[in-house]
Scaffold this active site. Structure first.
Site, PDB file in Angstrom:
ATOM      1  N   ASP A  91     139.768 -92.477 -17.704  1.00  0.00           N
ATOM      2  CA  ASP A  91     139.083 -92.834 -16.118  1.00  0.00           C
ATOM      3  C   ASP A  91     138.078 -93.525 -15.412  1.00  0.00           C
ATOM      4  O   ASP A  91     137.930 -94.804 -16.495  1.00  0.00           O
ATOM      5  CB  ASP A  91     138.117 -91.319 -16.009  1.00  0.00           C
ATOM      6  N   ASP A  94     131.323 -95.407 -12.032  1.00  0.00           N
ATOM      7  CA  ASP A  94     130.340 -96.356 -11.033  1.00  0.00           C
ATOM      8  C   ASP A  94     129.833 -96.846 -11.571  1.00  0.00           C
ATOM      9  O   ASP A  94     129.586 -98.509 -11.261  1.00  0.00           O
ATOM     10  CB  ASP A  94     129.654 -95.484  -9.897  1.00  0.00           C
ATOM     11  N   LYS A 104     129.003 -91.430 -12.809  1.00  0.00           N
ATOM     12  CA  LYS A 104     130.093 -90.554 -11.831  1.00  0.00           C
ATOM     13  C   LYS A 104     130.350 -90.395 -10.714  1.00  0.00           C
ATOM     14  O   LYS A 104     129.544 -89.801 -11.015  1.00  0.00           O
ATOM     15  CB  LYS A 104     131.616 -90.117 -13.371  1.00  0.00           C
ATOM     16  N   GLY A 106     130.782 -90.413  -7.884  1.00  0.00           N
ATOM     17  CA  GLY A 106     130.822 -91.291  -6.568  1.00  0.00           C
ATOM     18  C   GLY A 106     132.282 -90.728  -5.752  1.00  0.00           C
ATOM     19  O   GLY A 106     131.791 -90.886  -4.676  1.00  0.00           O
ATOM     20  N   GLY A 107     133.970 -90.445  -6.017  1.00  0.00           N
ATOM     21  CA  GLY A 107     134.233 -89.586  -5.835  1.00  0.00           C
ATOM     22  C   GLY A 107     133.865 -87.701  -5.415  1.00  0.00           C
ATOM     23  O   GLY A 107     134.475 -88.095  -4.802  1.00  0.00           O
ATOM     24  N   GLU A 113     136.382 -84.093 -13.854  1.00  0.00           N
ATOM     25  CA  GLU A 113     136.290 -85.079 -14.965  1.00  0.00           C
ATOM     26  C   GLU A 113     135.018 -84.933 -15.930  1.00  0.00           C
ATOM     27  O   GLU A 113     135.252 -85.383 -16.943  1.00  0.00           O
ATOM     28  CB  GLU A 113     135.914 -86.382 -14.370  1.00  0.00           C
TER      29      GLU A 113
END
Ligand code: 5RP
Length: 237
Positions: A91, A94, A104, A106-107, A113
């Protein structure tokens, strides 16, 4: 192989480099956690020809976005509710600090995740060098997934910890995650003691998960103008 003139390589070239290097951690027969984001897109694009050439893997996507892309590229994926045995999860991130701790989300895929990373034997993180930071959260806000019910109260509880929280919106509408939740972007103080902070946030009713990934990364692959550099967490050496 990058050359001296490659010092001007774009972040996307560095992401691609890190993503392609991570293929070294995927073996025939593996079940592979597939992260989310532009770096992971490069991974899927590099993985597809290997699958076409006969590599037998099963992917576990961390988002609908990744599942859609994997299907388009003919990468086999397992159902969301399968009892996966994940050999390796790969993965992006950020931000990453010197202890391999991450921000993590950002998406907006942080919950899935984290579930997949936590259930993988090995968690490989792929980033361009611009993601490396001294302190987490100074420049990138911390994503926090919260349930919609009573979200303004959840926001106030986060703010009582001394942070500012903003509900993430796109085109004037609140972003809704694959799990039907909202994402707050939290900032205002450096995230000192990430492990304690992650627990403080999670103690707030309404908070589902934070984008702080503490003590989870086994391998960090950084795309640099000199090439992709592999760092192994001391616990894995
Ligand atoms: C998605 C994530 C991504 O891994 C993170 O935002 C990095 O994205 P990119 O590879 O596009 O820079 O945590 O929830």
């Amino acid at each position: 192989m990058p050359t001296e003139s490659d010092s001007t390589l774009s972040p996307h070239s560095l992401k691609k480099m890190a993503a392609e290097k991570s293929l070294e951690y995927i073996q025939d027969g593996h079940t592979v956690g597939l992260g989310t984001g532009s770096t992971v897109k490069y991974l899927l694009e590099a993985l597809a020809p290997c699958v076409k050439a006969g590599l037998r893997i099963q992917g576990v996507p961390t988002s609908r976005e990744t599942a859609t892309l994997a299907i388009q590229l003919h990468i086999p994926i397992l159902p969301d509710e399968d009892a996966w045995e994940i050999d390796v999860a790969i993965d992006g991130a950020d931000e990453v600090d010197s202890h391999f701790n991450l921000i993590k989300g950002g998406g907006g895929a942080l919950l899935r995740e984290k579930i997949i990373a936590a259930n993988a034997k090995q968690f490989v993180v792929i980033v361009d060098e611009g993601k490396q930071v001294t302190s987490l959260g100074v420049s990138f806000p911390l994503p926090v997934e919260v349930v919609p019910f009573g979200w303004p109260s959840t926001m106030r509880a986060i703010e009582r910890l001394g942070y500012q929280a903003t509900r993430r919106v796109r085109d004037g509408h609140a972003i809704v995650t694959d799990n039907h939740n909202y994402v707050f972007d939290v900032q205002g103080k450096a995230l000192e003691n990430p492990s304690m902070l992650a627990q403080q946030f999670k103690d707030i009713p309404g908070v589902v998960e934070t984008g702080l990934f503490v003590g989870m990364t086994s391998i960090l692959i950084v795309g640099t103008p000199q090439g992709a550099v592999i760092h192994r967490h001391p616990s894995t050496v």
